[in-house]
Enzyme design. Structure first.
Site: not given
Ligand code: BG6
Length: 464
Positions: A17, A114, A158-159, A288, A368, A430
């Protein structure tokens, strides 16, 4: 106010990212590069160009009062091929980042995976191929061996929920499959690979701790009926338990397995693998948190997933129905939602933290938390009062959970700076720091960056 001297206040990013430099220094293609290039979609070829800006980015973290940086290592930057050939230039890049963190007094908090699977593994079946689990463990070992003197906080994945369900069930992430049976297999392989990573870590005797990061969404029901409680259990198994129970207790929820085994062949879950899962649980949980999941009992219709990835689809266009299990309620008249249909619900963080604390008793990091918005970054400073209010409310909720006994050791804002937000592209922002993607990717702290710095420096006094 509690003693926050050793609390890890930080912010987070992920390799694909933010790094850019997708084909520099012998990095090979990831499944995301391949998919986005093939489909002609907005990609992370350059992203925030962290590859060339990391010194500035980490210096800004320090100047922003932050004590930790959560980032991920890119498998395709480190391992060149299926034979496991190491890319020394990839290792050198991460050594530079790690050294820079230490020079700035920033603790690195590092995720091994990730979502950027090397395309050479995707071509063998990706997470449907058991061999990839062993390959992950070998890659993790390369990371431990090379970086163990500089990293004390490790994360295997991650997730899993988010990338497995998006990739194999919903089909909006690569490999864009919509198949329940394959989803179960990929999910199992990822959790097995995570345990293999923990096993390598333990056997290597490295210092530090290792955990997993989960896209945590506490499940609420619309009422107290027994049907709703059953729907909540289905939703909790789907959203949370297969990751948290498996990683923290070494047990895949038995009611979930029992339900799945009625319709799907799960005989590939072998006793010796389940033993490895049981024996290699994590030291901590990374959560997160973006929102809760509100559910009601299943009424009718086929399994449906509609994801609002554009932010322009119109609020309320998202939909989740899992046939015979549950339906997600996407609109609570008492709540506010972002353009991407994310409910803003700080109370869910407090409730969820207490729930996880009671269930697993492990240390927790909020790995997160943040809000994605459209923003004009050409102004001298983005006035993101909504982000300040979002963070303030969520950090307060976290403190309430801590006061009631939850062992929370850190909080990471998502994200350190603006980056590529997967299928949402770069316009869903973000960051605490603005990145002007159209003008040399110049960085400018947003108002929230300063607020966060002052909050940390005042030991959260300004939250009272
Ligand atoms: C989490 C991830 O799902 O949320 C990130 O670990 C992701 O990689 C973040 O960017 C926000 O989600 P999104 O889809 O709005 O970018």
């Amino acid at each position: 106010m509690m003693d926050l001297k050793n609390f890890l206040w930080g912010s987070a990013t992920a390799s694909y990212q933010c790094e850019g430099a997708w084909d520099l220094d012998e990095r090979v293609e990831s499944m995301w590069d391949h998919y986005l290039h093939e489909e002609g979609l907005e990609n992370g070829d350059i992203a925030s160009d962290h590859y060339h800006h990391f010194e500035e980015d980490i210096r800004m973290m320090k100047e922003g009062g932050q004590r930790a940086y959560r980032f991920s290592l890119s498998w395709p930057r480190i391992i060149k091929n299926k034979q496991g050939e190491i890319n020394e230039k990839g290792l050198a890049f991460y050594h530079k980042i790690l050294d820079c963190c230490h020079e700035n007094g920033i603790e690195p908090f590092v995720t091994i995976y990730h979502w950027d699977l090397p395309q050479y593994w995707e071509e063998t079946g990706g997470w449907l191929n058991e061999e990839v689990c062993t390959a992950f463990a070998q890659y993790a070992k390369v990371c431990f061996e090379n970086f163990h003197t500089k990293i004390r906080k490790w994360v295997t994945f991650n997730e899993p929920k988010w990338f497995v369900c998006s990739g194999y069930l919903i089909g909006n992430y690569p490999p864009c499959i919509q198949d329940v049976s394959k989803t179960i297999k990929a999910a199992y392989h990822v959790m097995y690979a995570s345990a293999l990573g923990v096993k390598e870590f333990r056997e290597g005797g490295y210092e530090g701790e290792i955990g997993i990061v989960h896209s945590f969404t506490p499940v609420n029901g619309v009422d107290d009926r027994i049907e709703t409680k059953i729907a909540m259990r289905y939703a909790d198994n789907y959203c949370n338990n297969w990751i948290l129970d498996t990683a923290a207790k070494g047990e895949i929820p038995i009611d979930l397995l029992s339900e799945l085994s009625k319709q799907y062949d799960i005989s590939y879950m072998k006793p010796e693998q389940l033993k490895i899962i049981k024996e290699n649980t994590v030291d901590f949980l990374g959560l997160n948190y973006y929102s809760r999941t509100l559910v009601k009992p299943y009424t009718s219709g086929e399994t449906t997933f509609v994801v609002n990835n554009s932010g322009k689809a119109g609020k309320g266009s998202s939909k989740v129905i899992v046939k015979h299990w549950f339906e997600q309620v996407m609109h609570d008249p008492n709540s506010t939602y972002t353009e991407w249909d994310t409910e803003i619900y700080p109370k869910g963080l407090k409730d969820g933290l207490l729930e996880v604390h009671q269930k697993y008793g492990l240390p927790i990091y909020i790995t997160e938390n943040g809000i994605g918005m459209y923003e004009d970054v050409t102004v001298p400073q983005v006035d993101d009062e909504y982000r300040i209010s979002f963070m303030r409310d969520h950090i307060k909720a976290m403190f309430e959970a801590m006061e009631q006994g939850a062992n929370i050791k850190g909080y990471f804002a998502w994200s350190s700076f603006d980056l590529y937000s997967w299928k949402n592209g770069c316009e869903k922002r973000y960051g605490l720091v603005a990145v002007d993607f159209d003008h040399d990717r110049i960085r400018k702290p947003k108002k929230s960056y300063t607020w966060y710095r002052d909050m940390i420096n005042s030991n959260a006094e300004n939250l009272k």
